[in-house]
Design a protein around this motif. Sequence first.
Motif, PDB file in Angstrom:
ATOM      1  N   MET A 163      15.739 -56.573   2.362  1.00 12.14           N
ATOM      2  CA  MET A 163      15.501 -57.721   1.506  1.00 12.14           C
ATOM      3  C   MET A 163      14.183 -57.508   0.765  1.00 12.14           C
ATOM      4  N   SER A 164      14.277 -57.055  -0.431  1.00 12.37           N
ATOM      5  CA  SER A 164      13.073 -56.862  -1.215  1.00 12.37           C
ATOM      6  C   SER A 164      13.193 -57.655  -2.507  1.00 12.37           C
ATOM      7  N   ILE A 165      12.143 -58.365  -2.787  1.00 14.99           N
ATOM      8  CA  ILE A 165      12.101 -59.153  -4.010  1.00 14.99           C
ATOM      9  C   ILE A 165      11.071 -58.498  -4.908  1.00 14.99           C
ATOM     10  N   LYS A 166      11.513 -58.170  -6.088  1.00 19.23           N
ATOM     11  CA  LYS A 166      10.612 -57.500  -7.007  1.00 19.23           C
ATOM     12  C   LYS A 166       9.618 -58.485  -7.590  1.00 19.23           C
ATOM     13  N   LYS A 167       8.458 -57.957  -7.950  1.00 19.62           N
ATOM     14  CA  LYS A 167       7.395 -58.781  -8.509  1.00 19.62           C
ATOM     15  C   LYS A 167       7.850 -59.464  -9.796  1.00 19.62           C
ATOM     16  N   LEU A 168       8.619 -58.761 -10.583  1.00 17.48           N
ATOM     17  CA  LEU A 168       9.107 -59.337 -11.840  1.00 17.48           C
ATOM     18  C   LEU A 168      10.007 -60.534 -11.597  1.00 17.48           C
ATOM     19  N   GLU A 169      10.834 -60.446 -10.535  1.00 20.85           N
ATOM     20  CA  GLU A 169      11.716 -61.567 -10.220  1.00 20.85           C
ATOM     21  C   GLU A 169      10.906 -62.802  -9.835  1.00 20.85           C
ATOM     22  N   LEU A 170       9.838 -62.601  -9.065  1.00 15.51           N
ATOM     23  CA  LEU A 170       9.008 -63.735  -8.656  1.00 15.51           C
ATOM     24  C   LEU A 170       8.260 -64.329  -9.840  1.00 15.51           C
ATOM     25  N   GLU A 171       7.789 -63.475 -10.724  1.00 11.47           N
ATOM     26  CA  GLU A 171       7.042 -63.966 -11.878  1.00 11.47           C
ATOM     27  C   GLU A 171       7.923 -64.723 -12.855  1.00 11.47           C
ATOM     28  N   SER A 172       9.185 -64.395 -12.910  1.00  9.74           N
ATOM     29  CA  SER A 172      10.081 -65.070 -13.850  1.00  9.74           C
ATOM     30  C   SER A 172      10.729 -66.320 -13.264  1.00  9.74           C
ATOM     31  N   MET A 173      10.556 -66.576 -11.947  1.00 13.01           N
ATOM     32  CA  MET A 173      11.162 -67.749 -11.308  1.00 13.01           C
ATOM     33  C   MET A 173      10.448 -69.019 -11.741  1.00 13.01           C
ATOM     34  N   PRO A 174      11.194 -70.119 -11.876  1.00 15.44           N
ATOM     35  CA  PRO A 174      10.544 -71.402 -12.173  1.00 15.44           C
ATOM     36  C   PRO A 174       9.691 -71.861 -10.984  1.00 15.44           C
ATOM     37  N   ILE A 175       8.732 -72.716 -11.259  1.00 14.03           N
ATOM     38  CA  ILE A 175       7.788 -73.171 -10.231  1.00 14.03           C
ATOM     39  C   ILE A 175       8.506 -73.881  -9.079  1.00 14.03           C
ATOM     40  N   ASP A 176       9.487 -74.694  -9.380  1.00 13.92           N
ATOM     41  CA  ASP A 176      10.213 -75.405  -8.315  1.00 13.92           C
ATOM     42  C   ASP A 176      10.906 -74.423  -7.368  1.00 13.92           C
TER      43      ASP A 176
END
Length: 125
Positions: free
Chosen positions: A1-14
């Motif tokens: 289970m790896s979440i890329k930094k780009l995915e986290l940065e593009s996620m909405p705040i909620d």
Amino acid sequence: MSIKKLELESMPIDDLWSFHERISKILAERITSEKQELEERLAVLNHGRNAFGGDLAHSLDSNNKVRRKYPRVFPKYRNPAAPSETWSGRGKQPRWLVAAIKSGRKIDDFRIRDQASAKGRRQRA
């Protein structure tokens, strides 16, 4: 289970906040279970330690080494000015005795001689 930094940065705040809450909950549960497991291991280790002679918590010195029990030492000298002040003859002399010796008295002047203090003592054969 790896979440890329780009995915986290593009996620909405909620979504990031709910992700943070889920991670915090999982971490809290793991920390609690790890702590409980360590406490159980410590209890097992302490139980084995107590098998050597009861409760050792009171008989450990500063290096966590077991000290042997010494017999109770009865007082041999008493301060006549304050009868509750006694000395067994072991260790450093108390201040009242040092002062009296410096003033010219002898240590035998303070020796306890009466038989009342020897009631609880075991007589040697």
